[in-house]
Structures are given as structure tokens and as C-alpha cells.
Design an enzyme around this catalytic site. Structure first.
Site, PDB file in Angstrom:
ATOM      1  N   THR A 135      41.571  28.509   6.233  1.00 40.70           N
ATOM      2  CA  THR A 135      41.943  29.792   6.808  1.00 40.70           C
ATOM      3  C   THR A 135      42.895  29.484   7.969  1.00 40.70           C
ATOM      4  OG1 THR A 135      40.971  31.584   7.694  1.00 40.70           O
ATOM      5  CG2 THR A 135      39.691  29.800   7.841  1.00 40.70           C
ATOM      6  N   ASP A 136      43.644  30.469   8.214  1.00 42.90           N
ATOM      7  CA  ASP A 136      44.373  30.673   9.492  1.00 42.90           C
ATOM      8  C   ASP A 136      43.508  31.289  10.666  1.00 42.90           C
ATOM      9  OD1 ASP A 136      43.797  33.394   8.494  1.00 42.90           O
ATOM     10  OD2 ASP A 136      45.865  34.139   8.818  1.00 42.90           O
ATOM     11  N   GLU A 137      42.333  31.502  10.115  1.00 42.21           N
ATOM     12  CA  GLU A 137      41.664  31.880  11.452  1.00 42.21           C
ATOM     13  C   GLU A 137      40.922  30.737  12.376  1.00 42.21           C
ATOM     14  OE1 GLU A 137      38.140  34.725  10.357  1.00 42.21           O
ATOM     15  OE2 GLU A 137      39.417  35.378   8.411  1.00 42.21           O
ATOM     16  N   TYR A 160      32.063  31.389  11.849  1.00 39.14           N
ATOM     17  CA  TYR A 160      32.903  31.093  10.448  1.00 39.14           C
ATOM     18  C   TYR A 160      33.859  30.332  10.780  1.00 39.14           C
ATOM     19  CZ  TYR A 160      36.328  31.666   6.914  1.00 39.14           C
ATOM     20  OH  TYR A 160      37.421  31.336   5.914  1.00 39.14           O
ATOM     21  N   LYS A 164      34.909  26.169   9.851  1.00 38.75           N
ATOM     22  CA  LYS A 164      36.126  25.671   9.004  1.00 38.75           C
ATOM     23  C   LYS A 164      37.149  24.906   9.778  1.00 38.75           C
ATOM     24  CE  LYS A 164      37.220  26.976   5.365  1.00 38.75           C
ATOM     25  NZ  LYS A 164      36.782  26.584   3.968  1.00 38.75           N
TER      26      LYS A 164
HETATM   27  P1  NAD Z   1      33.692  33.408  -1.614  1.00 40.64           P
HETATM   28  O1  NAD Z   1      32.570  33.797  -0.742  1.00 40.64           O
HETATM   29  O2  NAD Z   1      34.138  34.502  -2.647  1.00 40.64           O
HETATM   30  O3  NAD Z   1      33.102  32.403  -2.599  1.00 40.64           O
HETATM   31  C1  NAD Z   1      32.712  31.344  -2.111  1.00 40.64           C
HETATM   32  C2  NAD Z   1      31.889  30.340  -3.247  1.00 40.64           C
HETATM   33  O4  NAD Z   1      31.530  29.053  -3.078  1.00 40.64           O
HETATM   34  C3  NAD Z   1      30.925  31.165  -4.071  1.00 40.64           C
HETATM   35  O5  NAD Z   1      31.251  31.004  -5.459  1.00 40.64           O
HETATM   36  C4  NAD Z   1      29.718  30.396  -3.556  1.00 40.64           C
HETATM   37  O6  NAD Z   1      28.607  30.582  -4.565  1.00 40.64           O
HETATM   38  C5  NAD Z   1      30.033  28.843  -3.598  1.00 40.64           C
HETATM   39  N1  NAD Z   1      29.314  28.012  -2.496  1.00 40.64           N
HETATM   40  C6  NAD Z   1      28.985  28.491  -1.330  1.00 40.64           C
HETATM   41  N2  NAD Z   1      28.410  27.609  -0.732  1.00 40.64           N
HETATM   42  C7  NAD Z   1      28.225  26.524  -1.902  1.00 40.64           C
HETATM   43  C8  NAD Z   1      27.562  25.252  -1.835  1.00 40.64           C
HETATM   44  N3  NAD Z   1      26.950  24.702  -0.855  1.00 40.64           N
HETATM   45  N4  NAD Z   1      27.852  24.509  -3.001  1.00 40.64           N
HETATM   46  C9  NAD Z   1      28.694  24.883  -3.976  1.00 40.64           C
HETATM   47  N5  NAD Z   1      29.170  26.063  -3.901  1.00 40.64           N
HETATM   48  C10 NAD Z   1      28.863  26.978  -2.884  1.00 40.64           C
HETATM   49  O7  NAD Z   1      35.009  32.782  -0.918  1.00 40.64           O
HETATM   50  P2  NAD Z   1      36.610  33.073  -1.025  1.00 40.64           P
HETATM   51  O8  NAD Z   1      36.784  34.289  -0.648  1.00 40.64           O
HETATM   52  O9  NAD Z   1      36.856  32.909  -2.676  1.00 40.64           O
HETATM   53  O10 NAD Z   1      37.140  31.929  -0.252  1.00 40.64           O
HETATM   54  C11 NAD Z   1      37.341  30.677  -1.004  1.00 40.64           C
HETATM   55  C12 NAD Z   1      37.580  29.554   0.278  1.00 40.64           C
HETATM   56  O11 NAD Z   1      39.000  29.902   0.573  1.00 40.64           O
HETATM   57  C13 NAD Z   1      36.738  29.503   1.260  1.00 40.64           C
HETATM   58  O12 NAD Z   1      36.754  27.970   1.729  1.00 40.64           O
HETATM   59  C14 NAD Z   1      37.352  30.340   2.316  1.00 40.64           C
HETATM   60  O13 NAD Z   1      37.195  29.793   3.857  1.00 40.64           O
HETATM   61  C15 NAD Z   1      38.765  30.101   2.117  1.00 40.64           C
HETATM   62  N6  NAD Z   1      39.572  31.331   2.673  1.00 40.64           N
HETATM   63  C16 NAD Z   1      39.322  32.631   1.970  1.00 40.64           C
HETATM   64  C17 NAD Z   1      40.169  33.604   2.523  1.00 40.64           C
HETATM   65  C18 NAD Z   1      39.801  34.932   1.930  1.00 40.64           C
HETATM   66  O14 NAD Z   1      40.734  35.789   2.451  1.00 40.64           O
HETATM   67  N7  NAD Z   1      39.138  35.321   1.114  1.00 40.64           N
HETATM   68  C19 NAD Z   1      41.177  33.359   3.491  1.00 40.64           C
HETATM   69  C20 NAD Z   1      41.380  32.050   3.818  1.00 40.64           C
HETATM   70  C21 NAD Z   1      40.369  31.145   3.528  1.00 40.64           C
HETATM   71  P1  TYD Z   2      37.558  40.864   6.707  1.00 48.34           P
HETATM   72  O1  TYD Z   2      37.846  41.424   5.176  1.00 48.34           O
HETATM   73  O2  TYD Z   2      35.949  40.678   7.070  1.00 48.34           O
HETATM   74  O3  TYD Z   2      38.210  39.448   6.631  1.00 48.34           O
HETATM   75  P2  TYD Z   2      38.425  38.792   8.288  1.00 48.34           P
HETATM   76  O4  TYD Z   2      37.421  39.202   9.305  1.00 48.34           O
HETATM   77  O5  TYD Z   2      38.349  37.360   7.741  1.00 48.34           O
HETATM   78  O6  TYD Z   2      39.834  39.058   8.551  1.00 48.34           O
HETATM   79  O7  TYD Z   2      38.086  41.987   7.493  1.00 48.34           O
HETATM   80  C1  TYD Z   2      39.373  42.216   7.622  1.00 48.34           C
HETATM   81  C2  TYD Z   2      39.392  43.034   8.776  1.00 48.34           C
HETATM   82  O8  TYD Z   2      38.964  44.394   8.598  1.00 48.34           O
HETATM   83  C3  TYD Z   2      38.956  42.508  10.223  1.00 48.34           C
HETATM   84  O9  TYD Z   2      39.946  42.852  11.202  1.00 48.34           O
HETATM   85  C4  TYD Z   2      37.950  43.294  10.422  1.00 48.34           C
HETATM   86  C5  TYD Z   2      37.930  44.452   9.705  1.00 48.34           C
HETATM   87  N1  TYD Z   2      36.877  45.263   9.226  1.00 48.34           N
HETATM   88  C6  TYD Z   2      36.645  46.699   9.335  1.00 48.34           C
HETATM   89  O10 TYD Z   2      37.387  47.123  10.067  1.00 48.34           O
HETATM   90  N2  TYD Z   2      35.453  47.216   8.808  1.00 48.34           N
HETATM   91  C7  TYD Z   2      34.632  46.563   7.852  1.00 48.34           C
HETATM   92  O11 TYD Z   2      33.732  47.085   7.223  1.00 48.34           O
HETATM   93  C8  TYD Z   2      35.038  44.998   7.593  1.00 48.34           C
HETATM   94  C9  TYD Z   2      34.251  44.427   6.418  1.00 48.34           C
HETATM   95  C10 TYD Z   2      36.232  44.605   8.120  1.00 48.34           C
END
Ligand code: NAD
Ligand code: TYD
Length: 361
Positions: A135-137, A160, A164
Site C-alpha cells: 500500500t501507499d500508506e 496497519y 505492511k
Molecule cells: P481484504 O481485507 O478484502 O482481503 C484480505 C483477504 O486475505 C481475505 O480474503 C482474508 O480472508 C485473507 N486473509 C487474511 N488473513 C489471512 C491469513 N492469515 N492467511 C490466508 N488468508 C488470509 O483486502 P483487500 O482490500 O483485497 O487487500 C488485498 C491486499 O492489498 C492487502 O495486502 C492490502 O494491504 C493491499 N492493499 C489494499 C488496498 C485497498 O484499497 N483495498 C490498497 C492498497 C493495498
Molecule cells: P478507508 O476506506 O478506511 O481507507 P484508508 O484508511 O486505508 O485510506 O478510508 C478512506 C478515507 O475515508 C480515510 O481518509 C478515512 C475516511 N473514512 C471516513 O471518513 N469515514 C468512514 O466511516 C470510513 C470507513 C473512512
């Protein structure tokens, strides 16, 4: 037929990625290893299990279970691993950080060890890739200007993003120390179908539909760089096939938006679909609530490197893809009911309070 192993493929991005890769690469097979936490839903991909060519296999398992993972790798001999499995929600990491260390840090280290062993035993095949999805975070928070590049120093704010960041360091160490052919990608906030309704966009869509309050943290001016999940999947497929081991690629949608603007846009889109106007317009549901502790102000990705070196650029425009996402949630009420099990309702209660209370000013 060549096999790739995907971890966390029952989650949001992983399930979109598996669908995408099976559609664009008919000669590939995917094994999906997922522990099915609250965020994982095997039903996201259940239809693929009926495929007569058996190009999809689901395995219920934890990346921390080294013995299970080792056996699976020996059996399947994948040519690549795409590692999505993680605890992924910032707010949950504030309430319970240890699960994030356990899965994101220890789990990634164990997975790396198992994959390295398979790779060594197979004679270090040159084509093997381990793609770590991050992630960019990890870069922390930006001021009003500037972008994250691959050289930006790590400065994570939440449990989180710290977990990461640790996992990214482990993956790079595996490359430098053992020559293991690993690649890291750091992407911005994704949105699209199958996203669990705890993240901003799906949470707001569902609350608007159900006329519940829309909790906007702080002043609502925090900025995220939104990336449509299909654009992300295309970027990951590109990196898997053309990326250079040891390298990092930033992936962003080039769509910076303040949270409040996104919420207002969702209100407008849904009002049109649901025929709400005048006093019943959904904006009336917006509530500014207590800010998230350590809330990063702004994220913005410089995706120049992946564009120059691998030729990837986002294809989807934010407004169009957001409308498509809204349409998907409206058309998939059954999926929503299914994922909003007891666990989901408990989380909403703990974090926002049964009446939307605890996180509120
Ligand atoms: P998500 O939370 O929707 O899915 C995570 C999946 O991992 C789930 O299916 C869960 O069951 C599985 N999992 C969790 N713990 C596990 C374990 N110990 N063993 C096997 N499986 C396990 O997450 P997502 O939003 O699809 O994100 C996927 C990846 O991308 C993550 O690594 C996250 O850090 C990264 N990412 C997500 C975003 C975003 O905006 N969603 C942005 C940047 C990076
Ligand atoms: P989120 O979807 O949790 O992603 P991330 O924290 O990884 O960026 O949140 C996106 C943005 O929205 C973040 O600035 C937090 C804000 N947010 C709210 O204002 N209200 C909410 O209920 C949630 C879940 C997020």
C-alpha cells in the site's frame, strides 16, 4: 497450463484479480489460498469452481501454517505467487493491532520462507516471481503538494501501515539476502465490486441505500488517490509478467479526491438511482464525526515508473467507475446480505456505536 498461487484471493482485490487473470490468460491456472477471515468470502469465486477445465482451485488455509503452505507449494509447483493475504482495515488495526502483526508481518515471513524453499528445491527457476501487494500508506502522510515515488522514505502512521511497511522490508530483504525473485507494488486506495462494506466507498453506498447516517471523519478534507480495482488488476498482471525482481512499482489512479467530495458524489449518484430529491436528498445523512487517530491527511501516487518501464496506465475515469461501482452494489443485494453477517454487525456496533454513537463528536 501454468499455475500461480494467490494468497487472500477470497478478499476484495484478490477475487477481482483471479477473475481478471483467468479471463486474460486462458493457459493459466490459479490456486487460491485463503483463511476466510471476516473479509474473505469463498462465494465471491464459487462459480469458477464449476469450470470444466479446472483452472481454479480454492484451498482453505492460513499463510501462517507453514506445513500446509509447504505441502501445497510442493504439490502445485507454481511459477508465481501473488500475495494479497492481509488484515487490511486501518480502523480495525487501531482497535486490535496484534492480528495485523500476526498476519501481515509473521505471515509474510513464513510465506517467504516456504516459497524460498520451494524455489531453491526446484533449482532456482529464473522465471519464478513473488509479487507482494502493498500500500501507499507505508509512506505516511503528504502535505497539500507532492507525490509518493518509489524513493519516498517509509513513515507509516497506523498499526496497519506499520505492519505492511514491515512486510515490504522483509520481501526486499529476501531479494537482497537470498536472491529471491520478489517484487513489491505499493498502490493507492482501491474501489469497485466485492469490497467489504467497512471501507469508505461501500460503507457509504450501503448507508445511503438504507438511509443511515454517513460518518465522515474530521473535516472530511483528507485526500485519497482512488484506483479502480480493474486498473489495479491490470497493473499487477503487467508487473507479474514484465516486472524486474528486486524492484518496487507504485500504482495509482491519478484521481485525488477529498472524502467529503466522494461522499457527496455518492449521495448524488444514488439519489438519481433511487429517485430521491428535495428534503429526502441523501446529503442530509452526512455527519462529521470524531477524527481517526493518526489520520493521514493526503495520499497521492507518482505512477511514472510503471508507466515508463512497463507501459501501464490507468484506463478508468473516477466518475464513470464510481457510477459502475454503485450500480454493482445495487444489483448485488444478496452478496451484501451474505457478507453482512453477525461479525460485520458487531464491528459496526463497536466502532460507530449501536446508534452510530461511539465515533461521533
Ligand atoms: P481484504 O481485507 O478484502 O482481503 C484480505 C483477504 O486475505 C481475505 O480474503 C482474508 O480472508 C485473507 N486473509 C487474511 N488473513 C489471512 C491469513 N492469515 N492467511 C490466508 N488468508 C488470509 O483486502 P483487500 O482490500 O483485497 O487487500 C488485498 C491486499 O492489498 C492487502 O495486502 C492490502 O494491504 C493491499 N492493499 C489494499 C488496498 C485497498 O484499497 N483495498 C490498497 C492498497 C493495498
Ligand atoms: P478507508 O476506506 O478506511 O481507507 P484508508 O484508511 O486505508 O485510506 O478510508 C478512506 C478515507 O475515508 C480515510 O481518509 C478515512 C475516511 N473514512 C471516513 O471518513 N469515514 C468512514 O466511516 C470510513 C470507513 C473512512
Amino acid at each position: 497450463m501454468q499455475t500461480i498461487l494467490v494468497t487472500g484471493g477470497a478478499g476484495f482485490i484478490g477475487s477481482n484479480f483471479i477473475r481478471h487473470i483467468l479471463a486474460i490468460r486462458p493457459e493459466w491456472r490459479v490456486v487460491n489460498l485463503d483463511a476466510l477471515t471476516y473479509a474473505g468470502n469463498a462465494a465471491n469465486l464459487a462459480d469458477l469452481e464449476a469450470d470444466r477445465q479446472k483452472r481454479y482451485r480454492f484451498v482453505h488455509g492460513d499463510i501462517n501454517d507453514s506445513e500446509r503452505v509447504g505441502r501445497l507449494l510442493a504439490e502445485e509447483q507454481p511459477v508465481g505467487v501473488v500475495h494479497f493475504a492481509a488484515e487490511s482495515h486501518v480502523d480495525r488495526s487501531i482497535h486490535g493491532p496484534l492480528a495485523f502483526v500476526q498476519t501481515n508481518v509473521t505471515g509474510t515471513a513464513r510465506l517467504l520462507m516456504a516459497c524460498q524453499q520451494m524455489w531453491e528445491e526446484a533449482g532456482r527457476p529464473a522465471a519464478f516471481r513473488f509479487l507482494h501487494v502493498s500500500t501507499d500508506e507505508v509512506y505516511g502522510s503528504l502535505g497539500p503538494t507532492g507525490h509518493f515515488t518509489e524513493e519516498t522514505a517509509y513513515d507509516p502512521s497506523s498499526p496497519y501501515s506499520a505492519s505492511k511497511a514491515a512486510s515490504d522490508h522483509l520481501v526486499r530483504a529476501w531479494h537482497r539476502t537470498y536472491g529471491f525473485p520478489a517484487i513489491v507494488t505499493n498502490c493507492s486506495n482501491n474501489y469497485g465490486p466485492y469490497q467489504f462494506p467497512e471501507k469508505l466507498i461501500p460503507l457509504m453506498i450501503l448507508n445511503i441505500i438504507e438511509e443511515k447516517e454517513l460518518p465522515v471523519y474530521g473535516d472530511g478534507r483528507n485526500v485519497r488517490d482512488w484506483l479502480y480495482v480493474i486498473d489495479h488488476c491490470e497493473a499487477l498482471a503487467t508487473v507479474l509478467e514484465k516486472g524486474c525482481p528486486g524492484e518496487t512499482y507504485n500504482i495509482g489512479g491519478g484521481a485525488e479526491r477529498a472524502n467529503i467530495d466522494v461522499v457527496q458524489q455518492l449521495c448524488a449518484l444514488l439519489d438519481e438511482c433511487l429517485g430521491r430529491s428535495g428534503a429526502s436528498r441523501s446529503e442530509r445523512l452526512i455527519r462529521f464525526v470524531t477524527d481517526r487517530p493518526g489520520h493521514d491527511r493526503r495520499y497521492a501516487i507518482d505512477a511514472g515508473k510503471i508507466g515508463r518501464e512497463l507501459g501501464w496506465r490507468p484506463r478508468f475515469q473516477f466518475e464513470t467507475a464510481l457510477a459502475e461501482t454503485v450500480a454493482w452494489y445495487l444489483a448485488h443485494r444478496q452478496w451484501i446480505d451474505f457478507v453482512r453477517s453477525g461479525e460485520y454487525l458487531r464491528w459496526i456496533d463497536t466502532h460507530y456505536g449501536a446508534t452510530g454513537g461511539t465515533a461521533k463528536r
